[in-house]
Motif scaffolding. Structure first.
Motif, PDB file in Angstrom:
ATOM      1  N   PHE A  41      36.130   9.427  47.181  1.00 50.61           N
ATOM      2  CA  PHE A  41      37.281   9.943  48.275  1.00 50.61           C
ATOM      3  C   PHE A  41      38.572   9.996  47.601  1.00 50.61           C
ATOM      4  O   PHE A  41      39.152  11.379  47.741  1.00 50.61           O
ATOM      5  CB  PHE A  41      37.482   8.714  49.366  1.00 50.61           C
ATOM      6  CG  PHE A  41      38.310   9.151  50.160  1.00 50.61           C
ATOM      7  CD1 PHE A  41      38.177  10.039  51.341  1.00 50.61           C
ATOM      8  CD2 PHE A  41      39.963   8.524  50.077  1.00 50.61           C
ATOM      9  CE1 PHE A  41      39.423  10.312  52.267  1.00 50.61           C
ATOM     10  CE2 PHE A  41      40.790   8.923  50.909  1.00 50.61           C
ATOM     11  CZ  PHE A  41      40.776   9.783  52.089  1.00 50.61           C
ATOM     12  N   LEU A  42      38.950   9.243  46.744  1.00 47.13           N
ATOM     13  CA  LEU A  42      40.238   9.558  46.046  1.00 47.13           C
ATOM     14  C   LEU A  42      40.340  10.641  45.011  1.00 47.13           C
ATOM     15  O   LEU A  42      41.187  11.622  45.020  1.00 47.13           O
ATOM     16  CB  LEU A  42      40.800   8.455  45.245  1.00 47.13           C
ATOM     17  CG  LEU A  42      41.404   7.256  46.285  1.00 47.13           C
ATOM     18  CD1 LEU A  42      41.513   5.974  45.293  1.00 47.13           C
ATOM     19  CD2 LEU A  42      42.571   7.584  46.723  1.00 47.13           C
ATOM     20  N   SER A  43      39.277  10.817  44.430  1.00 51.70           N
ATOM     21  CA  SER A  43      39.131  11.721  43.484  1.00 51.70           C
ATOM     22  C   SER A  43      39.046  13.315  44.092  1.00 51.70           C
ATOM     23  O   SER A  43      39.349  14.236  43.731  1.00 51.70           O
ATOM     24  CB  SER A  43      37.823  11.524  42.482  1.00 51.70           C
ATOM     25  OG  SER A  43      36.737  11.728  43.248  1.00 51.70           O
ATOM     26  N   SER A  44      38.122  13.045  45.317  1.00 54.96           N
ATOM     27  CA  SER A  44      38.184  14.496  46.095  1.00 54.96           C
ATOM     28  C   SER A  44      39.608  14.633  46.433  1.00 54.96           C
ATOM     29  O   SER A  44      39.833  15.947  46.669  1.00 54.96           O
ATOM     30  CB  SER A  44      37.181  14.241  47.148  1.00 54.96           C
ATOM     31  OG  SER A  44      37.041  15.310  48.048  1.00 54.96           O
ATOM     32  N   GLU A  45      40.462  13.904  47.036  1.00 51.36           N
ATOM     33  CA  GLU A  45      41.870  14.177  47.338  1.00 51.36           C
ATOM     34  C   GLU A  45      42.550  14.747  46.381  1.00 51.36           C
ATOM     35  O   GLU A  45      43.138  15.780  46.456  1.00 51.36           O
ATOM     36  CB  GLU A  45      42.432  12.784  48.183  1.00 51.36           C
ATOM     37  CG  GLU A  45      41.780  12.591  49.384  1.00 51.36           C
ATOM     38  CD  GLU A  45      41.794  13.455  50.693  1.00 51.36           C
ATOM     39  OE1 GLU A  45      42.827  13.969  50.994  1.00 51.36           O
ATOM     40  OE2 GLU A  45      40.736  13.781  50.954  1.00 51.36           O
TER      41      GLU A  45
ATOM     42  N   GLU B  36      34.788  14.510  37.155  1.00 46.33           N
ATOM     43  CA  GLU B  36      34.343  13.548  36.629  1.00 46.33           C
ATOM     44  C   GLU B  36      35.569  12.229  36.040  1.00 46.33           C
ATOM     45  O   GLU B  36      35.433  11.158  36.073  1.00 46.33           O
ATOM     46  CB  GLU B  36      33.499  13.517  35.390  1.00 46.33           C
ATOM     47  CG  GLU B  36      32.156  14.153  36.063  1.00 46.33           C
ATOM     48  CD  GLU B  36      31.006  14.581  34.806  1.00 46.33           C
ATOM     49  OE1 GLU B  36      31.575  14.275  33.552  1.00 46.33           O
ATOM     50  OE2 GLU B  36      29.896  15.378  35.236  1.00 46.33           O
ATOM     51  N   TYR B  37      36.394  12.925  35.375  1.00 43.60           N
ATOM     52  CA  TYR B  37      37.387  12.169  34.931  1.00 43.60           C
ATOM     53  C   TYR B  37      38.248  11.925  35.604  1.00 43.60           C
ATOM     54  O   TYR B  37      38.727  10.358  35.607  1.00 43.60           O
ATOM     55  CB  TYR B  37      38.056  13.302  33.753  1.00 43.60           C
ATOM     56  CG  TYR B  37      39.442  12.650  33.175  1.00 43.60           C
ATOM     57  CD1 TYR B  37      39.290  11.625  32.094  1.00 43.60           C
ATOM     58  CD2 TYR B  37      40.676  13.098  33.241  1.00 43.60           C
ATOM     59  CE1 TYR B  37      40.376  11.262  31.566  1.00 43.60           C
ATOM     60  CE2 TYR B  37      41.915  12.719  32.839  1.00 43.60           C
ATOM     61  CZ  TYR B  37      41.635  11.831  31.563  1.00 43.60           C
ATOM     62  OH  TYR B  37      42.663  11.469  30.806  1.00 43.60           O
ATOM     63  N   VAL B  38      38.810  12.416  36.626  1.00 37.63           N
ATOM     64  CA  VAL B  38      39.569  11.960  37.861  1.00 37.63           C
ATOM     65  C   VAL B  38      38.898  10.727  38.870  1.00 37.63           C
ATOM     66  O   VAL B  38      39.428   9.793  38.879  1.00 37.63           O
ATOM     67  CB  VAL B  38      39.892  13.122  38.846  1.00 37.63           C
ATOM     68  CG1 VAL B  38      40.390  12.604  40.047  1.00 37.63           C
ATOM     69  CG2 VAL B  38      40.882  13.964  38.042  1.00 37.63           C
ATOM     70  N   GLN B  39      37.399  10.984  38.630  1.00 39.44           N
ATOM     71  CA  GLN B  39      36.893   9.916  39.271  1.00 39.44           C
ATOM     72  C   GLN B  39      36.791   8.526  38.551  1.00 39.44           C
ATOM     73  O   GLN B  39      36.910   7.524  39.307  1.00 39.44           O
ATOM     74  CB  GLN B  39      35.535  10.402  39.885  1.00 39.44           C
ATOM     75  CG  GLN B  39      34.859   9.307  40.761  1.00 39.44           C
ATOM     76  CD  GLN B  39      33.383   9.596  41.245  1.00 39.44           C
ATOM     77  OE1 GLN B  39      32.946  10.792  41.112  1.00 39.44           O
ATOM     78  NE2 GLN B  39      32.600   8.710  41.579  1.00 39.44           N
TER      79      GLN B  39
ATOM     80  N   GLY C  35      30.909  15.405  54.941  1.00 35.47           N
ATOM     81  CA  GLY C  35      31.722  14.276  55.198  1.00 35.47           C
ATOM     82  C   GLY C  35      31.303  13.603  56.630  1.00 35.47           C
ATOM     83  O   GLY C  35      31.128  12.589  56.648  1.00 35.47           O
ATOM     84  N   LYS C  36      30.812  14.437  57.696  1.00 37.16           N
ATOM     85  CA  LYS C  36      30.464  13.822  58.570  1.00 37.16           C
ATOM     86  C   LYS C  36      29.419  12.958  58.747  1.00 37.16           C
ATOM     87  O   LYS C  36      29.301  11.895  58.980  1.00 37.16           O
ATOM     88  CB  LYS C  36      30.132  14.797  59.788  1.00 37.16           C
ATOM     89  CG  LYS C  36      30.066  14.571  61.484  1.00 37.16           C
ATOM     90  CD  LYS C  36      31.321  14.201  61.827  1.00 37.16           C
ATOM     91  CE  LYS C  36      30.966  14.032  63.329  1.00 37.16           C
ATOM     92  NZ  LYS C  36      32.180  13.692  63.924  1.00 37.16           N
TER      93      LYS C  36
ATOM     94  N   TYR D  59      29.466  15.318  47.730  1.00 39.76           N
ATOM     95  CA  TYR D  59      31.035  15.495  48.310  1.00 39.76           C
ATOM     96  C   TYR D  59      31.996  15.378  47.055  1.00 39.76           C
ATOM     97  O   TYR D  59      32.897  16.025  46.865  1.00 39.76           O
ATOM     98  CB  TYR D  59      31.360  14.029  49.104  1.00 39.76           C
ATOM     99  CG  TYR D  59      32.578  14.314  49.815  1.00 39.76           C
ATOM    100  CD1 TYR D  59      32.761  14.616  51.113  1.00 39.76           C
ATOM    101  CD2 TYR D  59      33.817  13.954  49.213  1.00 39.76           C
ATOM    102  CE1 TYR D  59      33.837  14.774  51.806  1.00 39.76           C
ATOM    103  CE2 TYR D  59      35.024  13.676  49.881  1.00 39.76           C
ATOM    104  CZ  TYR D  59      34.949  14.267  51.225  1.00 39.76           C
ATOM    105  OH  TYR D  59      36.346  14.281  51.875  1.00 39.76           O
ATOM    106  N   ALA D  60      31.506  14.644  46.028  1.00 40.43           N
ATOM    107  CA  ALA D  60      32.486  14.560  44.834  1.00 40.43           C
ATOM    108  C   ALA D  60      32.280  15.900  43.928  1.00 40.43           C
ATOM    109  O   ALA D  60      33.276  16.114  43.391  1.00 40.43           O
ATOM    110  CB  ALA D  60      31.880  13.546  44.032  1.00 40.43           C
TER     111      ALA D  60
END
Length: 284
Positions: free
Chosen positions: A169-173, A142-145, A218-219, A270-271
């Protein structure tokens, strides 16, 4: 007897004094009850030296308070102090309820086990570590997102409708990077922001947003973002299940919208999940 967290002799002394005052005893009377001379009990109460276990056990019997309380306070205080020793100050500042959550799990967990307890009836440090690991990863995500969304707001001109997707997307990466390296922790804002920037520069800045489609989640997110691809998905399912093709040429947009209404929940999933989760779901 003690692990990484050691009793604070001044706090122990304060709790010994609390019992003394509750019982209305002088130092001499208190010492007599415990079989100690006045100077010795005075040293313990004032926190000059740590009261040994045999003394604390006598005070415990005298007061009805558990031995662990004298050394560490309430269970949630013990958990908090341990996590602070482990360097988790930033997370505890933002989420002060974490020690209470771990305490609740310790006292009422589905798999309550006496093996989780210290000799004082408090949770083992390894138990706290295990509980905290689950809580930490969720709060770190949550913090990263949130930081990713802040970065997108401050450094990009993305449309508002796309920022939420991009932040997920970025937080998942970034969390994938964390899982592999453990290179940062909750509260390492500068390091996390630098990692977010690196992933943005290497992915979203150069191409259209596309979630990893190696697994179904993701698909589906990618497909449901587009009306035409959603129509093709529905048509394929219809042919597979009923032998009939679907088309929105004469209507049917309502069905497309129903399918696309799943996308926010898929984004949330996904998150919150990792590729290890997907492996467990789809390949084990």
């Amino acid at each position: 007897m003690f692990g990484l967290l050691k009793p604070n002799k001044e706090q122990v002394g304060s709790r010994l004094r609390e019992v003394k005052d509750e019982l209305g005893l002088s130092f001499s009377e208190y010492g007599n009850r415990l079989g100690l001379i006045k100077t010795t009990i005075n040293s313990y109460v004032r926190g000059y030296s740590l009261a040994p276990l045999e003394v604390v056990e006598k005070v415990s019997a005298l007061s009805g308070k558990p031995v662990g309380w004298f050394y560490f306070g309430e269970i949630e205080e013990y958990i908090q102090d341990y996590l602070l020793v482990r360097g988790q100050k930033a997370l505890l500042k933002d989420h002060p309820d974490v020690p209470l959550k771990i305490k609740e799990d310790f006292l009422t967990g589905d798999f309550k086990n006496p093996g989780w307890e210290t000799e004082f009836g408090y949770p083992l440090e390894s138990f706290i570590d295990d509980c905290y690991a689950e809580i930490h990863i969720k709060l770190l995500r949550e913090y990263v997102q949130l930081l990713a969304l802040n970065y997108l707001n401050d450094h990009t001109s993305l449309e508002e409708s796309k920022k939420e997707d991009a932040s997920i997307f970025l937080s998942s990466e970034v969390m994938g990077y964390y899982e592999a390296t453990r290179d940062f922790a909750y509260g390492d804002t500068e390091k996390i922001m630098a990692t977010i920037e690196s992933y943005y520069e290497g992915t979203l800045k150069k191409k259209e947003l596309s979630f990893d489609d190696g697994y179904l989640v993701g698909k589906l997110i990618n497909i449901l973002a587009d009306d035409e691809e959603t129509e093709q998905l529905i048509s394929g399912l219809s042919r597979e299940l009923t032998g009939k093709r679907f088309s929105n040429f004469f209507g049917g947009n309502e069905l497309i919208q129903v399918f696309q209404s799943l996308r926010p929940e898929l984004l949330k999933l996904y998150a919150e999940t990792t590729f290890d989760d997907y492996y467990d779901w789809f390949e084990k």
